[in-house]
Design a protein around this motif. Structure first.
Motif, PDB file in Angstrom:
ATOM      1  N   UNK A 176       0.839  -1.203   0.000  1.00 30.76           N
ATOM      2  CA  UNK A 176       0.000   0.000   0.000  1.00 30.76           C
ATOM      3  C   UNK A 176       0.873   1.251   0.000  1.00 30.76           C
ATOM      4  N   UNK A 177       1.973   1.211   0.765  1.00 31.27           N
ATOM      5  CA  UNK A 177       2.924   2.329   0.741  1.00 31.27           C
ATOM      6  C   UNK A 177       3.494   2.515  -0.658  1.00 31.27           C
ATOM      7  N   UNK A 178       3.829   1.412  -1.312  1.00 30.43           N
ATOM      8  CA  UNK A 178       4.363   1.465  -2.674  1.00 30.43           C
ATOM      9  C   UNK A 178       3.401   2.181  -3.616  1.00 30.43           C
ATOM     10  N   UNK A 179       2.133   1.805  -3.567  1.00 30.84           N
ATOM     11  CA  UNK A 179       1.148   2.411  -4.471  1.00 30.84           C
ATOM     12  C   UNK A 179       0.908   3.869  -4.107  1.00 30.84           C
ATOM     13  N   UNK A 247      -4.706  12.261 -10.481  1.00 31.42           N
ATOM     14  CA  UNK A 247      -4.721  12.042 -11.932  1.00 31.42           C
ATOM     15  C   UNK A 247      -3.819  10.875 -12.335  1.00 31.42           C
ATOM     16  N   UNK A 248      -2.703  10.726 -11.640  1.00 29.72           N
ATOM     17  CA  UNK A 248      -1.763   9.640 -11.942  1.00 29.72           C
ATOM     18  C   UNK A 248      -2.469   8.278 -12.006  1.00 29.72           C
ATOM     19  N   UNK A 249      -3.339   8.030 -11.038  1.00 31.73           N
ATOM     20  CA  UNK A 249      -4.009   6.723 -10.969  1.00 31.73           C
ATOM     21  C   UNK A 249      -5.046   6.560 -12.084  1.00 31.73           C
ATOM     22  N   UNK A 250      -5.695   7.643 -12.447  1.00 30.93           N
ATOM     23  CA  UNK A 250      -6.643   7.586 -13.564  1.00 30.93           C
ATOM     24  C   UNK A 250      -5.913   7.276 -14.863  1.00 30.93           C
ATOM     25  N   UNK A 262       5.467   2.224 -13.222  1.00 25.61           N
ATOM     26  CA  UNK A 262       4.085   2.672 -13.055  1.00 25.61           C
ATOM     27  C   UNK A 262       3.130   1.559 -13.507  1.00 25.61           C
ATOM     28  N   UNK A 263       3.345   1.116 -14.724  1.00 23.38           N
ATOM     29  CA  UNK A 263       2.516   0.058 -15.295  1.00 23.38           C
ATOM     30  C   UNK A 263       2.543  -1.195 -14.424  1.00 23.38           C
ATOM     31  N   UNK A 264       3.659  -1.437 -13.738  1.00 23.22           N
ATOM     32  CA  UNK A 264       3.819  -2.629 -12.905  1.00 23.22           C
ATOM     33  C   UNK A 264       2.792  -2.698 -11.781  1.00 23.22           C
ATOM     34  N   UNK A 265       2.253  -1.546 -11.364  1.00 27.79           N
ATOM     35  CA  UNK A 265       1.256  -1.542 -10.298  1.00 27.79           C
ATOM     36  C   UNK A 265      -0.013  -2.281 -10.701  1.00 27.79           C
ATOM     37  N   UNK A 266      -0.210  -2.477 -11.987  1.00 28.53           N
ATOM     38  CA  UNK A 266      -1.387  -3.208 -12.474  1.00 28.53           C
ATOM     39  C   UNK A 266      -1.114  -4.704 -12.608  1.00 28.53           C
ATOM     40  N   UNK A 267       0.116  -5.112 -12.356  1.00 29.89           N
ATOM     41  CA  UNK A 267       0.498  -6.507 -12.570  1.00 29.89           C
ATOM     42  C   UNK A 267       0.312  -7.385 -11.346  1.00 29.89           C
ATOM     43  N   UNK A 272      -3.142  -3.436  -7.893  1.00 34.00           N
ATOM     44  CA  UNK A 272      -4.125  -2.941  -8.864  1.00 34.00           C
ATOM     45  C   UNK A 272      -5.386  -2.480  -8.153  1.00 34.00           C
ATOM     46  N   UNK A 273      -5.834  -3.246  -7.158  1.00 29.90           N
ATOM     47  CA  UNK A 273      -7.042  -2.879  -6.410  1.00 29.90           C
ATOM     48  C   UNK A 273      -6.830  -1.592  -5.615  1.00 29.90           C
ATOM     49  N   UNK A 274      -5.644  -1.437  -5.038  1.00 28.64           N
ATOM     50  CA  UNK A 274      -5.339  -0.211  -4.283  1.00 28.64           C
ATOM     51  C   UNK A 274      -5.313   0.987  -5.228  1.00 28.64           C
ATOM     52  N   UNK A 275      -4.678   0.810  -6.382  1.00 28.24           N
ATOM     53  CA  UNK A 275      -4.613   1.892  -7.366  1.00 28.24           C
ATOM     54  C   UNK A 275      -6.005   2.277  -7.852  1.00 28.24           C
ATOM     55  N   UNK A 276      -6.882   1.294  -8.035  1.00 31.88           N
ATOM     56  CA  UNK A 276      -8.250   1.564  -8.476  1.00 31.88           C
ATOM     57  C   UNK A 276      -8.995   2.390  -7.435  1.00 31.88           C
TER      58      UNK A 276
END
Length: 313
Positions: A176-179, A247-250, A262-267, A272-276
């Protein structure tokens, strides 16, 4: 070196038991925070890139030997300092910290550490960009060691999710800190070199990373052609790169972020759920960002209060 030994080596450089508190300078330098805030505000008025620079500088400081202002030390003799290591040569706005240090030294000599000044300046930079404020725990000491060779420990823009997770975990930081801390990419500017791997010669079968939005990739290629080696070429981190927002997360879910990291957060399903959640709620992001910033900036490791942030006492 095994992953376990590597982790233990890095962890041994941090957390020397320094106790931080919110009112550390209440009696010894009560005007410290207002003096630092003024230095940051004055600089940002003249240069809109200053807030992003200070936030990035603090992050790069804390990930090497803890938040001990080792990133501020100049190279000397045969020793090449962190600020001259490859990941840090694009850091700038060191003069802001020097100005703040001069102001607090005039008011209360030998009291306020450069590490605390940098932590407070990073907070003030976020506030000046329209982001949240928070109480910064204080009492950090300044380190006496700064080695360019150690900057390889910084998480790189090419990192995948496993590498990011390991890098943050070694410093006691969670997924969570990472995201949340990745959301700092809403501010600032990136040079082409940090994302060229995604838009030129991605692999043996495709030139462009297929996970990046095609029209976005085309715009990046026009700014950063394969034959262009201009040092200062690059693009804003996002369209609102001087405003601290979510905006970054959108953009992450629109496949319009710059770095592989950045893209790795969706992997990972968890990241991915935290970013959403952060993409749909600015409030959730800012709350998590504050918590993660306090956690990261509380990684300590210094030994003294420098008189001059550029050199050890």
């Amino acid at each position: 070196m095994s992953a376990l030994l590597s982790s233990l080596l890095i962890l041994s450089l941090f957390s020397t038991g320094i106790s931080l508190s919110s009112n550390y300078y209440e009696k010894t330098c009560p005007n410290a925070e207002s003096l630092i805030r003024k230095a940051v505000r004055d600089a940002a008025t003249n240069d809109k890139k200053v807030p992003a620079a200070l936030l990035r500088m603090h992050f790069h400081d804390c990930f090497i030997r803890g938040c001990d202002a080792s990133v501020l030390l100049d190279s000397k003799g045969k020793n090449t300092a962190e600020k001259d290591g490859p990941p840090n040569v694009s850091l700038h706005a060191f003069y802001v910290i020097d100005n703040a240090k001069s102001a607090v030294e005039s008011a209360c000599p030998g009291i306020v550490s450069c590490a605390d000044i940098l932590a407070l300046a990073a907070r003030d930079a976020v506030v000046l960009s329209g982001g949240p404020s928070w109480v910064v725990p204080k009492g950090r000491k300044d380190g006496r060691t700064s080695l360019a060779s150690e900057t390889r420990q910084l998480p790189a823009p090419t990192f995948n999710i496993s590498q990011l997770q390991q890098s943050f975990a070694q410093r006691g930081l969670s997924l969570k800190d990472l995201v949340a801390l990745s959301g700092g990419h809403t501010l600032g500017f990136s040079h082409c070199s940090s994302f060229k791997n995604r838009i030129h010669n991605f692999n043996s079968t495709t030139d462009v990373d297929p996970s990046i939005n095609p029209s976005f990739a085309a715009s990046l290629k026009s700014t950063c052609p394969a034959t262009n080696n201009a040092k200062n070429a690059g693009v804003p981190m996002d369209p609102s790169s001087t405003s601290f927002d979510n905006t970054y997360y959108k953009l992450l879910f629109q496949q319009k972020t710059l770095f592989s990291s950045d893209k790795a957060l969706l992997d990972s399903p968890k990241t991915k759920n935290i970013a959403a959640k952060f993409a749909s709620s600015k409030g959730a992001f800012t709350k998590a960002f504050i918590k993660s910033m306090i956690k990261m900036s509380s990684i300590t490791g210094g030994q003294e209060v420098r008189k001059n942030c550029k050199v050890v006492n």
